[in-house]
Design a protein around this motif. Structure first.
Motif, PDB file in Angstrom:
ATOM      1  N   LYS A 467      -4.182  13.288   3.327  1.00  0.00           N
ATOM      2  CA  LYS A 467      -5.072  13.234   2.216  1.00  0.00           C
ATOM      3  C   LYS A 467      -6.320  12.736   2.524  1.00  0.00           C
ATOM      4  N   ASN A 468      -7.263  12.969   1.933  1.00  0.00           N
ATOM      5  CA  ASN A 468      -8.818  12.716   2.296  1.00  0.00           C
ATOM      6  C   ASN A 468      -8.965  11.200   1.273  1.00  0.00           C
ATOM      7  N   ILE A 469      -8.221  10.069   2.144  1.00  0.00           N
ATOM      8  CA  ILE A 469      -8.156   8.685   1.558  1.00  0.00           C
ATOM      9  C   ILE A 469      -8.347   7.814   2.761  1.00  0.00           C
ATOM     10  N   ILE A 470      -9.251   6.813   2.574  1.00  0.00           N
ATOM     11  CA  ILE A 470      -9.619   6.083   3.789  1.00  0.00           C
ATOM     12  C   ILE A 470      -9.665   4.622   3.206  1.00  0.00           C
ATOM     13  N   LEU A 471      -8.779   3.669   4.070  1.00  0.00           N
ATOM     14  CA  LEU A 471      -9.005   2.261   3.678  1.00  0.00           C
ATOM     15  C   LEU A 471     -10.000   1.520   4.501  1.00  0.00           C
ATOM     16  N   ILE A 472     -11.012   0.929   3.981  1.00  0.00           N
ATOM     17  CA  ILE A 472     -11.955   0.391   4.189  1.00  0.00           C
ATOM     18  C   ILE A 472     -11.778  -1.215   4.424  1.00  0.00           C
ATOM     19  N   HIS A 473     -12.108  -2.066   5.465  1.00  0.00           N
ATOM     20  CA  HIS A 473     -11.755  -3.267   5.322  1.00  0.00           C
ATOM     21  C   HIS A 473     -13.253  -4.019   5.192  1.00  0.00           C
ATOM     22  N   LYS A 474     -13.765  -4.262   4.263  1.00  0.00           N
ATOM     23  CA  LYS A 474     -14.994  -5.026   4.080  1.00  0.00           C
ATOM     24  C   LYS A 474     -14.564  -6.222   4.005  1.00  0.00           C
ATOM     25  N   LYS A 475     -15.097  -7.237   4.836  1.00  0.00           N
ATOM     26  CA  LYS A 475     -14.675  -8.571   4.981  1.00  0.00           C
ATOM     27  C   LYS A 475     -13.220  -8.707   4.782  1.00  0.00           C
ATOM     28  N   LEU A 480      -9.755   1.074  -1.098  1.00  0.00           N
ATOM     29  CA  LEU A 480      -9.342   2.377  -1.136  1.00  0.00           C
ATOM     30  C   LEU A 480     -10.296   3.486  -1.639  1.00  0.00           C
ATOM     31  N   TRP A 481     -10.622   4.362  -0.825  1.00  0.00           N
ATOM     32  CA  TRP A 481     -11.789   5.240  -0.975  1.00  0.00           C
ATOM     33  C   TRP A 481     -11.181   6.579  -0.978  1.00  0.00           C
ATOM     34  N   ASN A 482     -11.199   7.329  -1.842  1.00  0.00           N
ATOM     35  CA  ASN A 482     -10.917   8.732  -2.158  1.00  0.00           C
ATOM     36  C   ASN A 482     -12.352   9.615  -1.867  1.00  0.00           C
ATOM     37  N   ILE A 483     -12.556  10.219  -0.743  1.00  0.00           N
ATOM     38  CA  ILE A 483     -13.806  10.405  -0.407  1.00  0.00           C
ATOM     39  C   ILE A 483     -14.173  12.031  -1.221  1.00  0.00           C
ATOM     40  N   GLU A 484     -13.092  12.626  -1.834  1.00  0.00           N
ATOM     41  CA  GLU A 484     -13.375  13.760  -2.568  1.00  0.00           C
ATOM     42  C   GLU A 484     -13.924  13.232  -3.873  1.00  0.00           C
ATOM     43  N   THR A 485     -13.222  12.419  -4.506  1.00  0.00           N
ATOM     44  CA  THR A 485     -13.657  12.274  -5.821  1.00  0.00           C
ATOM     45  C   THR A 485     -14.566  10.884  -5.853  1.00  0.00           C
ATOM     46  N   ASP A 503       4.008   8.156   4.236  1.00  0.00           N
ATOM     47  CA  ASP A 503       2.583   8.085   4.180  1.00  0.00           C
ATOM     48  C   ASP A 503       2.122   8.107   2.581  1.00  0.00           C
ATOM     49  N   ASN A 504       3.098   7.750   1.836  1.00  0.00           N
ATOM     50  CA  ASN A 504       2.710   7.661   0.328  1.00  0.00           C
ATOM     51  C   ASN A 504       2.709   6.103  -0.366  1.00  0.00           C
ATOM     52  N   PHE A 505       2.352   5.115   0.847  1.00  0.00           N
ATOM     53  CA  PHE A 505       2.483   3.656   0.244  1.00  0.00           C
ATOM     54  C   PHE A 505       1.502   2.892   1.106  1.00  0.00           C
ATOM     55  N   ILE A 506       0.964   2.039   0.621  1.00  0.00           N
ATOM     56  CA  ILE A 506       0.030   1.204   1.370  1.00  0.00           C
ATOM     57  C   ILE A 506       0.681  -0.144   1.374  1.00  0.00           C
ATOM     58  N   LEU A 520      -0.634   5.191  -3.377  1.00  0.00           N
ATOM     59  CA  LEU A 520      -1.903   5.655  -3.149  1.00  0.00           C
ATOM     60  C   LEU A 520      -3.104   5.396  -4.023  1.00  0.00           C
ATOM     61  N   LYS A 521      -2.921   5.074  -5.094  1.00  0.00           N
ATOM     62  CA  LYS A 521      -3.957   4.964  -6.177  1.00  0.00           C
ATOM     63  C   LYS A 521      -4.289   3.398  -6.346  1.00  0.00           C
ATOM     64  N   GLY A 522      -3.505   2.567  -5.615  1.00  0.00           N
ATOM     65  CA  GLY A 522      -3.604   1.098  -5.526  1.00  0.00           C
ATOM     66  C   GLY A 522      -2.779   0.389  -6.613  1.00  0.00           C
ATOM     67  N   ASN A 523      -1.967   1.113  -7.077  1.00  0.00           N
ATOM     68  CA  ASN A 523      -1.044   0.402  -8.076  1.00  0.00           C
ATOM     69  C   ASN A 523      -0.002  -0.311  -7.391  1.00  0.00           C
ATOM     70  N   LEU A 524       0.228  -1.737  -7.915  1.00  0.00           N
ATOM     71  CA  LEU A 524       1.294  -2.337  -7.384  1.00  0.00           C
ATOM     72  C   LEU A 524       2.898  -2.193  -7.639  1.00  0.00           C
ATOM     73  N   LEU A 525       3.613  -1.935  -6.691  1.00  0.00           N
ATOM     74  CA  LEU A 525       4.962  -1.436  -6.850  1.00  0.00           C
ATOM     75  C   LEU A 525       5.829  -2.930  -6.653  1.00  0.00           C
ATOM     76  N   PHE A 526       5.636  -3.747  -5.692  1.00  0.00           N
ATOM     77  CA  PHE A 526       6.239  -4.738  -5.929  1.00  0.00           C
ATOM     78  C   PHE A 526       5.346  -5.885  -4.944  1.00  0.00           C
TER      79      PHE A 526
END
Length: 876
Positions: A467-475, A480-485, A503-506, A520-526
């Protein structure tokens, strides 16, 4: 609290009567209720009791009085006696009558009674079966196991007598075992006094190989060594030393490559044949396929080799060894970069060769200067080559055909730095246009730009595989950046990464001691709050079942073992079942195995249902699962041992080895140790099964380790068992845990129902023992001839000495120990003389007068077991 286990076998297998009709409690108001447990007699069952005790019942374990197998439901009646109050209330005698008639007072570390019925009729343990009893106790020390035998010889005075089941001597008429040779061991008893009983043992050698005989010339270290540790085990295989490579350096990785063995460290490698003769060496080596290797020699030249180590292609010296060659197993081609000899200051070549080293493609790319980075990346799942030069970034297939191209100069992206995964390539531009990100999807030939990423680290960025999703570590805050949206989601502080196996988890690990799993939307599972940082890799903390439906967390440092579904719903918290569970992993068919620090292996399905258990006699160890075979694991921390998943010990390497290879198909290993300060890599062959009755003897100290195989008779084993107990107590003390807080588990397999006791003889020290003629204020003029006097004493208050009016002339007490008098009178009243009152006695006067009048506190009655425990201080 750390459980300890002492395992022995039961006594006779006859069907004995366990109705102790003449046992009578001195207190009619006090009754210890048994625990009733219904089980299926046709199934194996482990019964967990509240205090940590357990009973392991095998299947088909019961018969009726005629010896017929019981099927269906059996009701067990279990009663445990832990303290002085329980012993008094039980009416069970606490004296052992020796064969010569001498009576020995016992002090108990735990007593229990077990009975069984089916349809209201008594049942018996089948002659070929036994019940493993694991009884919890807080009394440390060496205790024997006794059975209250209802079948007493006619010349015995009391109706029952304790029969000692442990530490039985060998049959005097039997001949001692004679081995191939015998030897004694020099032990460091000054540092480890528990080794003292083993000093004089004549060990009987069981195998003829010279490597197992400490007296042979190949074991020259044995003669002058003082050994700190001695272990006895019965692994399945003999650990036979086949070859030794004397090396000072420790190779962290060892691989079996067909009939060759590869030793690797970060800056060197050595390749040996099956006889451990060195055939090749260099500074680095990659196994790129079953029959192809890339090796770098000490001059820095890379070569493509076949399995016979013949050079197929000289690849040259790489200015940067990383990402300079990639192999595609599907096309069986190798791509690498090489400096162009026509203009080495401006050009580099991309070269593609087949598996025979024949060149199939070459193309030159412009670079700024010779030491510039020239990235060559290959993503196996997409089977494409990504080549970056100073002006362009190209995507090629493995025949060299151009698929897509990105003009960096046109896009004002002159940085020669990029990173990517899958379809995405990411650039950071901070010269011409400020702090801008450019993400290029080469498959769609689309680019996306964003100017809001000042202060991020390009090379810690993570890309989703599909998927067109990137994790950018800023400091410290991942985004979480979805480059298409264009949507950007800020996550909690920490280091975040996509999970490689799912690949469906962070996964996000934070330095402030918490772990998060996100979608992948940044929602907390646990979220798990950790007691301390767990330095394990994310893939070690989280494991997914084969079908991907469940997630297993195994936070080793904090012992948090839980099972979740994909939505984050908790299925099972394994630590609520057993707080001592510390590791877990999936094995075959999505089943789960958990490891407890007391050596218990439990098996579960992915719904959290317990399927079974196995007890291995190991304490306080860590395990790692072998990658080659999920049904095997290695335990470490003290001895290095290799097990199958059902708790069968396969190989024992001992303490001084580092196991740095997994086994090949014929059960061969490489392990590292030090002998006389010099490092050795030892090639072990463990393919020979060990014969029943032969034990592995492992000697070790800080420097060396020696393994032998010996015969052990029963008398020697008893000495070894006593040593094991003392060793465990010493280890417990070394851990600086209070002994009284340690929970001991004493185990014994019984063949009959009845009353059993872990006991030892109460020792009367003449120097501290006060013998006198007592009288009691509660018993005026000594008129009550039916009174019973209980002296509660011993270091752990676990000795209850019973006196009647006819035996009071033998009354004595040890004035250095805890003492309390508990007297029952014929009219139902009781009287107590407390330990505090004993401390006020004038001991020197008592030694002279030999008599004392005990002024006691009188109670009208005892109101049940709880009241009795309070009066006898048993609840403390």
């Amino acid at each position: 609290m750390v459980p300890f286990f002492f395992q022995s076998c039961g006594s006779s297998s006859s069907l004995q009567n366990y109705n102790y009709t003449k046992l009578q409690s001195p207190l009619d108001e006090v009754y210890i209720s048994p625990k009733k447990i219904k089980i299926n007699a046709n199934k194996e069952k482990t019964i967990e009791l509240e205090d940590g005790s357990s009973l392991k019942i095998p299947k088909d374990a019961f018969v009726d009085k005629n010896g017929k197998l019981i099927t269906g439901e059996v009701e067990l009646s279990y009663r445990q006696y832990n303290d002085a109050a329980d012993i008094i209330a039980s009416g069970i005698p606490m004296q052992y009558q020796q064969a010569n008639g001498t009576m020995q007072q016992l002090e108990s570390a735990g007593m229990f009674e077990l009975k069984g019925t089916a349809n209201g009729q008594p049942v018996f343990i089948a002659p070929d079966k036994s019940i493993e009893t694991n009884i919890a106790s807080n009394k440390t020390g060496n205790y024997d196991f006794y059975y209250l035998n209802p079948e007493v010889e006619k010349n015995r005075e009391q109706p029952y007598n304790w029969e000692k089941l442990t530490h039985k001597a060998d049959n005097p008429s039997s001949k001692p075992i004679k081995g191939l040779d015998s030897f004694q061991v020099k032990l460091n008893t000054e540092l480890h006094p528990e080794l003292e009983p083993l000093k004089n043992i004549q060990w009987q050698l069981a195998l003829p190989d010279a490597q197992f005989n400490p007296k042979s010339t190949v074991n020259s270290i044995f003669k002058d060594e003082d050994w700190d540790d001695l272990t006895i085990s019965q692994p399945k295989f003999i650990l036979k030393k086949a070859h030794t490579i004397s090396q000072c350096n420790f190779f962290s990785k060892v691989h079996f490559i067909g009939d060759k063995i590869l030793f690797q460290s970060w800056n060197q490698f050595q390749l040996y044949d099956k006889n451990l003769q060195k055939i090749y060496e260099g500074t680095s080596l990659d196994i790129i396929s079953d029959d192809l290797l890339i090796a770098q020699d000490h001059k820095g030249i890379y070569k493509l080799l076949n399995n016979n180590l013949e050079t197929l292609k000289e690849l040259g010296a790489f200015s940067n060894q990383y990402n300079n060659y990639q192999y595609n197993p599907k096309t069986e081609k190798l791509a690498y970069t090489s400096v162009n000899s026509n203009d080495p200051f401006l050009l580099k070549d991309l070269v593609i060769v087949d598996k025979q080293g024949v060149e199939k493609f070459r193309k030159s790319y412009k670079i700024k200067k010779p030491d510039s980075r020239h990235n060559l990346e290959h993503r196996v799942q997409l089977e494409k080559l990504i080549v970056e030069s100073i002006y362009k970034l190209e995507v090629l297939d493995w025949d060299g055909n151009l698929i897509a191209s990105f003009d960096k100069e046109k896009e004002q992206c002159t940085n020669n730095s990029s990173t990517g995964y899958g379809e995405l390539i990411l650039f950071k531009e901070n010269f011409r246009t400020g702090n801008r990100l450019i993400a290029w999807n080469w498959k769609k030939n689309e680019s996306f730009k964003d100017d809001d990423f000042n202060g991020f680290d390009l090379y810690s960025s993570k890309f989703h595989a599909t998927k067109n999703i990137i994790l950018i570590h800023k400091k410290d805050s991942p985004i979480l950046w979805n480059i298409e949206t264009g949507q950007k989601t800020k996550l909690a502080e920490g280091f975040a990464d996509f999970l490689e196996n799912e690949d469906n988890f962070i996964a996000l690990l934070n330095e402030n001691n918490f772990f998060q799993l996100l979608d992948l939307k940044g929602n907390l599972l646990f979220k798990e709050d950790l007691l301390e940082k767990d330095m394990s890799f994310v893939e070690d903390l989280l494991k997914f079942s084969k079908n991907g439906k469940t997630i297993l967390t195994s936070f080793v440092a904090n012992k948090k073992i839980k099972l979740y579904d994909r939505t984050g719903k908790l299925i099972k918290d394994f630590n609520t079942y057993d707080k001592k569970i510390q590791q877990a992993f999936f094995y075959k068919d999505d089943e789960i195995i958990t490891f407890s620090e007391n050596g218990e292996l439990s098996y579960w399905n992915t719904k959290g249902k317990l399927l079974g258990k196995t007890q291995i006699k190991e304490q306080d160890f860590r395990i790692r699962q072998t990658k080659e075979d999920s049904s095997k694991f290695v335990s470490y921390r003290t001895d290095i041992k290799y097990w199958d998943i059902r708790g069968q010990l396969l190989i024992n390497f001992g303490k001084n080895f580092v196991l740095n290879s997994s086994p090949n198909t014929t059960n061969q290993f490489i392990a590292f140790t030090k002998v006389n300060g010099k490092g050795e890599h030892i090639f072990f062959d463990a393919s020979t099964p060990r014969d029943t009755g032969i034990y592995q003897l492992t000697l070790s100290n800080r420097e060396n380790c020696l393994i032998s195989y010996v015969y052990i008779d029963q008398a020697t084993m008893l000495i070894i068992e006593a040593y094991r107990l003392k060793k465990k107590i010493r280890i417990t003390k070394e851990k600086k845990k209070a002994i009284e807080d340690e929970k001991l588990i004493r185990s014994f397999s019984i063949n009959n129902f009845g009353i059993y006791n872990w006991d030892r003889f109460y020792k009367n020290d003449p120097e501290t023992q006060i013998r006198l003629n007592p009288s009691f204020s509660a018993d005026k003029d000594n008129k009550d001839k039916n009174k019973t006097v209980f002296l509660i004493t011993g270091t752990g208050r676990n000795a209850v000495i019973r006196y009647t009016s006819s035996t009071l002339d033998n009354f004595s007490f040890n004035h250095t120990m805890y003492n309390q008098l508990f007297v029952t009178l014929s009219d139902g009243r009781i009287a107590i003389f407390e330990n505090e009152d004993f401390k006020k006695l004038n001991i020197e006067k008592l030694k002279k007068t030999k008599k004392h009048y005990f002024r006691m506190k009188v109670y009208n009655r005892v109101d049940g077991l709880k009241h009795l425990k309070k009066l006898t201080k048993s609840e403390l």
